[in-house]
Scaffold this motif. Structure first.
Motif, short mmCIF file in Angstrom:
data_model
loop_
_atom_site.label_atom_id
_atom_site.label_comp_id
_atom_site.label_asym_id
_atom_site.label_seq_id
_atom_site.Cartn_x
_atom_site.Cartn_y
_atom_site.Cartn_z
N ARG A 199 12.19 34.60 -140.54
CA ARG A 199 11.76 35.90 -141.06
C ARG A 199 11.32 35.79 -142.51
O ARG A 199 10.23 36.26 -142.88
CB ARG A 199 12.89 36.91 -140.93
CG ARG A 199 12.56 38.30 -141.50
CD ARG A 199 13.82 39.15 -141.61
NE ARG A 199 13.56 40.49 -142.09
CZ ARG A 199 13.36 40.84 -143.36
NH1 ARG A 199 13.37 39.89 -144.31
NH2 ARG A 199 13.13 42.10 -143.70
N GLU A 202 15.02 31.60 -133.37
CA GLU A 202 14.39 32.59 -134.24
C GLU A 202 12.90 32.27 -134.38
O GLU A 202 12.52 31.10 -134.45
CB GLU A 202 15.05 32.61 -135.62
CG GLU A 202 16.50 33.06 -135.60
CD GLU A 202 17.09 33.19 -136.98
OE1 GLU A 202 16.31 33.21 -137.96
OE2 GLU A 202 18.32 33.28 -137.10
N ALA A 245 8.86 34.34 -135.62
CA ALA A 245 8.18 35.51 -136.19
C ALA A 245 6.68 35.31 -136.05
O ALA A 245 6.18 34.19 -136.21
CB ALA A 245 8.56 35.70 -137.65
N ILE A 267 4.88 42.00 -139.37
CA ILE A 267 5.53 40.85 -138.74
C ILE A 267 6.46 41.34 -137.63
O ILE A 267 7.21 42.30 -137.82
CB ILE A 267 6.35 40.05 -139.77
CG1 ILE A 267 5.42 39.44 -140.82
CG2 ILE A 267 7.16 38.94 -139.08
CD1 ILE A 267 6.17 38.81 -141.99
N THR A 301 9.56 40.00 -135.53
CA THR A 301 10.56 38.94 -135.53
C THR A 301 11.26 38.87 -134.18
O THR A 301 11.35 39.86 -133.45
CB THR A 301 11.61 39.19 -136.62
OG1 THR A 301 12.29 40.43 -136.37
CG2 THR A 301 10.97 39.25 -138.00
N SER A 337 14.92 37.17 -132.52
CA SER A 337 16.19 36.46 -132.63
C SER A 337 16.85 36.50 -131.27
O SER A 337 17.02 37.57 -130.68
CB SER A 337 17.09 37.11 -133.69
OG SER A 337 18.33 36.44 -133.77
#
Length: 232
Positions: free
Chosen positions: A19, A45, A47, A119, A121, A123
């Protein structure tokens, strides 16, 4: 490692949390379609940086676009008995358990302004946070749901490919298909939920994907732009 992505998308291995790395790249003027990816401590993760051409109130619809793309990607790679559902706020549920989330990050939260960048993201819990599954019964991880051998990079690649399909349909104005696909995957419809500081019955979404939340006799539309996290 460089990912295998469709044209106009570029992969960047994260230098730190994806991120924050994506925000730094966006502020530096990177191209839309930059995909930052990484993993740490059993968590995937990633992005994707977008370059919106419409005000944030409309551009925020990229969240359900990416969410449907992710569901399609994980559904294609996971065993057939694995069910993937989506929360309006970006939550990802696997076989009913909370497994991760998508989010929106922008430089400002003015819904009427065109953001310099936006953006999305991702997770996702690949491994359980605890050896005791009863410590948090509402949470799960891909490993616990029979997806322990899934390659994180392959999942990110599939997410981008499936998202591109829905991004093109959305850009072409095919909102009916996006709404139909999302509604079939939505978690919590027609149930009592709490969204932010408000509670009520989740009736669905309007044409702009605002949440329709009924409290008593009143129904309020909560815009997607309220989910935007303004970058520090």
């Amino acid at each position: 490692m460089s990912l295998s992505l469709p044209p106009l998308f570029t992969s960047v291995a994260a230098d730190g949390p994806p991120r924050e790395h994506a925000v730094a790249l966006a502020r530096a003027g990177c191209d839309g379609g930059t995909v930052v990816h990484g993993s740490a401590a059993g968590t995937l993760e990633a992005a994707i940086v977008f370059a919106p051409e419409t005000p944030l109130a409309h551009a925020a619809q990229i969240l359900p676009v990416c969410a449907v793309g992710f569901q399609n990607a994980l559904g294609a790679l996971a065993p057939p008995e694995v069910a993937v559902h989506l929360g309006w706020d970006g939550a990802i549920r696997v076989n009913g358990g909370l497994c991760g989330a998508l989010g929106l990050v922008a430089p400002a939260a003015d819904p009427a302004a065109i953001p310099d960048w936006l953006i999305v993201t991702l997770s996702l819990d690949m491994l359980p946070a605890s050896d005791d599954p009863g410590s948090d019964p509402d949470r799960t991880a891909l490993y616990a749901e029979g997806c322990g051998d899934m390659d994180p990079d392959a999942l990110v690649e599939a997410w981008v490919r499936h998202t591109l399909v829905w991004l093109n349909r959305w850009s072409d104005g095919d909102l009916r298909a996006l709404h139909a696909e999302w509604r079939g995957l939505a978690h919590g419809l027609n149930t009592e939920i709490t969204q932010g500081h408000e509670a009520g019955t989740f009736l669905g979404v309007d044409e702009d994907f605002a949440m329709l939340l009924k409290t008593g006799a009143a129904t309020r539309a909560i815009p997607l732009a309220t989910l935007v996290d303004v970058a520090d």
